[in-house]
Design a protein around this motif. Sequence first.
Motif, PDB file in Angstrom:
ATOM      1  N   ARG A  78       4.178 -45.781 -90.056  1.00 46.36           N
ATOM      2  CA  ARG A  78       4.093 -46.313 -88.696  1.00 46.36           C
ATOM      3  C   ARG A  78       4.097 -47.842 -88.687  1.00 46.36           C
ATOM      4  NH1 ARG A  78       2.697 -43.786 -83.942  1.00 46.36           N
ATOM      5  NH2 ARG A  78       1.892 -45.157 -82.294  1.00 46.36           N
ATOM      6  N   LEU A  79       3.513 -48.448 -89.731  1.00 44.97           N
ATOM      7  CA  LEU A  79       3.477 -49.905 -89.829  1.00 44.97           C
ATOM      8  C   LEU A  79       4.702 -50.480 -90.535  1.00 44.97           C
ATOM      9  CD1 LEU A  79      -0.269 -50.353 -90.865  1.00 44.97           C
ATOM     10  CD2 LEU A  79       0.734 -50.963 -88.658  1.00 44.97           C
ATOM     11  N   GLY A  80       5.487 -49.613 -91.134  1.00 45.12           N
ATOM     12  CA  GLY A  80       6.651 -50.084 -91.881  1.00 45.12           C
ATOM     13  C   GLY A  80       6.292 -50.729 -93.201  1.00 45.12           C
ATOM     14  N   LEU A  81       5.220 -50.229 -93.842  1.00 44.24           N
ATOM     15  CA  LEU A  81       4.762 -50.789 -95.105  1.00 44.24           C
ATOM     16  C   LEU A  81       4.910 -49.772 -96.229  1.00 44.24           C
ATOM     17  CD1 LEU A  81       1.444 -52.537 -93.968  1.00 44.24           C
ATOM     18  CD2 LEU A  81       3.629 -53.641 -94.484  1.00 44.24           C
ATOM     19  N   GLU A  82       4.955 -50.292 -97.458  1.00 46.42           N
ATOM     20  CA  GLU A  82       5.014 -49.428 -98.631  1.00 46.42           C
ATOM     21  C   GLU A  82       3.687 -48.670 -98.773  1.00 46.42           C
ATOM     22  OE1 GLU A  82       5.111 -49.870-103.544  1.00 46.42           O
ATOM     23  OE2 GLU A  82       5.264 -51.645-102.249  1.00 46.42           O
ATOM     24  N   PHE A  83       3.748 -47.428 -99.206  1.00 47.94           N
ATOM     25  CA  PHE A  83       2.546 -46.643 -99.470  1.00 47.94           C
ATOM     26  C   PHE A  83       2.354 -46.525-100.974  1.00 47.94           C
ATOM     27  CE2 PHE A  83       0.488 -42.501-100.342  1.00 47.94           C
ATOM     28  CZ  PHE A  83      -0.756 -42.768 -99.757  1.00 47.94           C
ATOM     29  N   MET A  84       1.138 -46.829-101.437  1.00 44.85           N
ATOM     30  CA  MET A  84       0.828 -46.757-102.870  1.00 44.85           C
ATOM     31  C   MET A  84      -0.148 -45.601-103.099  1.00 44.85           C
ATOM     32  SD  MET A  84       0.439 -50.783-103.972  1.00 44.85           S
ATOM     33  CE  MET A  84       0.248 -50.345-105.687  1.00 44.85           C
ATOM     34  N   PRO A  85       0.341 -44.476-103.630  1.00 49.20           N
ATOM     35  CA  PRO A  85      -0.560 -43.334-103.858  1.00 49.20           C
ATOM     36  C   PRO A  85      -1.517 -43.551-105.024  1.00 49.20           C
ATOM     37  CG  PRO A  85       1.637 -42.845-104.674  1.00 49.20           C
ATOM     38  CD  PRO A  85       1.733 -44.166-103.979  1.00 49.20           C
ATOM     39  N   ASP A  86      -1.207 -44.507-105.894  1.00 54.12           N
ATOM     40  CA  ASP A  86      -2.068 -44.817-107.033  1.00 54.12           C
ATOM     41  C   ASP A  86      -2.099 -46.321-107.250  1.00 54.12           C
ATOM     42  OD1 ASP A  86      -2.757 -42.092-108.106  1.00 54.12           O
ATOM     43  OD2 ASP A  86      -0.570 -41.976-108.229  1.00 54.12           O
ATOM     44  N   ILE A  87      -3.205 -46.793-107.828  1.00 53.85           N
ATOM     45  CA  ILE A  87      -3.337 -48.207-108.190  1.00 53.85           C
ATOM     46  C   ILE A  87      -3.804 -48.277-109.637  1.00 53.85           C
ATOM     47  CG2 ILE A  87      -4.586 -50.357-107.769  1.00 53.85           C
ATOM     48  CD1 ILE A  87      -4.854 -49.546-104.852  1.00 53.85           C
ATOM     49  N   VAL A 122      -6.311 -50.768 -96.383  1.00 53.88           N
ATOM     50  CA  VAL A 122      -6.632 -49.422 -95.892  1.00 53.88           C
ATOM     51  C   VAL A 122      -6.759 -49.554 -94.379  1.00 53.88           C
ATOM     52  CG1 VAL A 122      -8.239 -47.488 -95.967  1.00 53.88           C
ATOM     53  CG2 VAL A 122      -7.850 -48.869 -98.016  1.00 53.88           C
ATOM     54  N   PRO A 123      -5.685 -49.361 -93.642  1.00 56.84           N
ATOM     55  CA  PRO A 123      -5.735 -49.591 -92.188  1.00 56.84           C
ATOM     56  C   PRO A 123      -6.579 -48.519 -91.493  1.00 56.84           C
ATOM     57  CG  PRO A 123      -3.642 -48.623 -92.806  1.00 56.84           C
ATOM     58  CD  PRO A 123      -4.369 -48.886 -94.086  1.00 56.84           C
ATOM     59  N   SER A 124      -7.287 -48.942 -90.470  1.00 58.13           N
ATOM     60  CA  SER A 124      -8.026 -47.983 -89.651  1.00 58.13           C
ATOM     61  C   SER A 124      -7.268 -47.767 -88.356  1.00 58.13           C
ATOM     62  CB  SER A 124      -9.430 -48.495 -89.356  1.00 58.13           C
ATOM     63  OG  SER A 124      -9.382 -49.685 -88.585  1.00 58.13           O
ATOM     64  N   LEU A 125      -7.419 -46.615 -87.791  1.00 60.57           N
ATOM     65  CA  LEU A 125      -6.699 -46.267 -86.565  1.00 60.57           C
ATOM     66  C   LEU A 125      -7.088 -47.186 -85.423  1.00 60.57           C
ATOM     67  CD1 LEU A 125      -4.649 -44.036 -85.864  1.00 60.57           C
ATOM     68  CD2 LEU A 125      -6.546 -42.710 -84.923  1.00 60.57           C
ATOM     69  N   SER A 126      -8.360 -47.610 -85.404  1.00 63.34           N
ATOM     70  CA  SER A 126      -8.820 -48.455 -84.298  1.00 63.34           C
ATOM     71  C   SER A 126      -8.172 -49.834 -84.316  1.00 63.34           C
ATOM     72  CB  SER A 126     -10.342 -48.603 -84.348  1.00 63.34           C
ATOM     73  OG  SER A 126     -10.733 -49.190 -85.577  1.00 63.34           O
ATOM     74  N   ARG A 127      -7.686 -50.284 -85.484  1.00 64.45           N
ATOM     75  CA  ARG A 127      -7.077 -51.619 -85.586  1.00 64.45           C
ATOM     76  C   ARG A 127      -5.585 -51.540 -85.901  1.00 64.45           C
ATOM     77  NH1 ARG A 127     -10.395 -55.650 -89.239  1.00 64.45           N
ATOM     78  NH2 ARG A 127      -8.927 -57.046 -88.165  1.00 64.45           N
ATOM     79  N   GLU A 130      -3.444 -53.869 -83.794  1.00 65.84           N
ATOM     80  CA  GLU A 130      -3.674 -55.265 -84.184  1.00 65.84           C
ATOM     81  C   GLU A 130      -2.862 -55.612 -85.432  1.00 65.84           C
ATOM     82  OE1 GLU A 130      -7.444 -57.878 -85.855  1.00 65.84           O
ATOM     83  OE2 GLU A 130      -7.842 -56.142 -84.571  1.00 65.84           O
ATOM     84  N   VAL A 131      -2.868 -54.736 -86.433  1.00 64.61           N
ATOM     85  CA  VAL A 131      -2.091 -54.970 -87.655  1.00 64.61           C
ATOM     86  C   VAL A 131      -0.599 -54.950 -87.343  1.00 64.61           C
ATOM     87  CG1 VAL A 131      -1.558 -54.097 -89.962  1.00 64.61           C
ATOM     88  CG2 VAL A 131      -3.911 -54.007 -89.112  1.00 64.61           C
TER      89      VAL A 131
END
Length: 630
Positions: A78-87, A122-127, A130-131
């Motif tokens: 939804r934000l158009g960002l890469e998702f990292m399943p592991d670090i 780690v984006p939260s739904l409430s923000r 804003e992001v």
Amino acid sequence: MATANEAPARRTPSAATAQLFSPALKREGRLLLQMGIGKPLIAQAMLLAKEHGTTVEEELLAFAEINEAIYFEALAERLGLEFMPDIDPSRVQDIAGLDTQIIRPEMLRVHHASRPPITVIVPSLSRLDEVAALLERTPLLRQSLAVSTPSVVRNAAWQAGRLRRVTATTRALFETTPLHSARITFWGKQGFYAGVFLCALIAAVITLPIISLLMLHIVLTLFYLANFSVRLYALGCAFRQERSARKPRATVPAGPLPVYSVLVALYKEENVAAQLIEALDRLDWPRSRLDIKLICEEDDQETIAALRTLPLAPEYEIVLVPVHLPRTKPKALSYALPGVRGTFVTVYDAEDRPHPGQLREAHAAFMAAPERVICLQAPLIVTNARQSWLSALFAVEYAGLFRGLLPMLSLTGLPLPLGGTSNHFRTAELRHIGGWDPYNMTEDADLGMRLHRLGYRSRVIFRPTFEEAPVTLPVWLGQRTRWFKGWLQTWLVLMRKPAQLGRETGWPSFAVFQVLIAGMLVSSLSHPIVIGFLVYLTWLMVQQSTHVDSWLAFWLFACDIVNLFGSYAVFIALGRNRMGARERRAVGMRWAFVPFYWLIMSLAAWRAVLELQTNPFSWNKTPHEPVSEK
């Protein structure tokens, strides 16, 4: 898109109820609906969020139907960002502030050898809006940002700071308040005084054997009488304790429940892993407000594998403790303490089955108690008394201790030598006093005495934790040796500055401490000696036609009779008085083995004295098996 399995029938808010939802909850609900999550699931999460004072997102992630990785991947899309399943933890630097991410994972800097670092959020739904607006204004940010899950960020933070954190854990108490640490067995001149006392005792026995033995007999008699008197008083308080137990429970103020943390240290516990999770799953507390940490040594692959094969709910977290001496339970608990998220925290053992309502009772008790009450002890009940005479007497002992002696101490405001499990704490105050001592083999008793000397207080609650007692002598002896070694450590730590301890705790508490800890140690070590004195005096009276010329010998004989048989009787009576009818039937007539039980306690105490010199920080592990009958 986030997906969810079909959930069972759930409460759906009526139109009137829906009007009571805050705009923030409604907005979260709309966003989740746009992400493809079903209306029944959202409705249930909204109801729970309103009830618990949380967000819809927190409640949703606590559901077993929602996969955390899929959910945050949908947010990244939804934000158009890469998702990292592991670090990779090796790419995370252990910098100041890293430990905040093991409590509240929000942002982590990940470094790469061939390209600029990435900031994982780690984006939260409430923000989320804003992001999204920030990314719209500065599109280049997308090249340096990525999204991951709270679990992945938290795990990377744990691993990146593991060596620094475990070193700090083993040093913190010793370096900040060395007076309270058992890292040094004999503090200052304690070793010198112990050597002088031992040499003087040996010299006195050689040069003045009769007088020396007489003085030893008198001293031991006084210790036994003091110990006997305290337990007799506890027995006399039984009816008062029952009236206290029948008082109405404290009413919890209306409002959201706080986060409650649960710590369980496991080592070589693969056999009881499934039983433990089943017991913790039954705790009556909102799952979104639970923080359960399963603390394992990182080289204990069998236990870790057993836990990872179980369907752990989102509130569970496996914390891996780096291999570092000392390898003790309190070190593992202290290692996990910085990551505790709860306002309150409790400790359970791997074999424990706590009453489902225990957290509720502890929370109500904390809310009703003064702020200086920072610890609550739940009773421990042994459920395998039928298996052997050892487990039967263990059950009697625990009943007398946790449902007799400790409630009496609580009622009178005296220090509680805590049990090793089912202690509930106010987290902030527990951190303030330094947590558990990694070097003490009975970290529970040590902590109970330390918090009392620092001005805090402990009380008891009534909903129990059920557990199994050792049924074979080698296992029982190893466990009891560790306990005696820890009680010796605790006494030595507290007696480093006796006058200061008396001023800090108050002299009545100081006297009770001497009776409970020193009296128990002396009576256990000297039990065969007292039996020997009694046998000798009996022989002397028989030889002299049932009487002796010395009134002192007669009174010592009488005191020995009271001490031995009175102590046996009060041990049995205090335990059986606090047991239910079913428990008493399980014990049966095996209470008659109490004299043998006390003799093997003496053996464990002498083994502990030797271990304190040769191997003070070895932890005699007690093996556990799952219960056969629930």
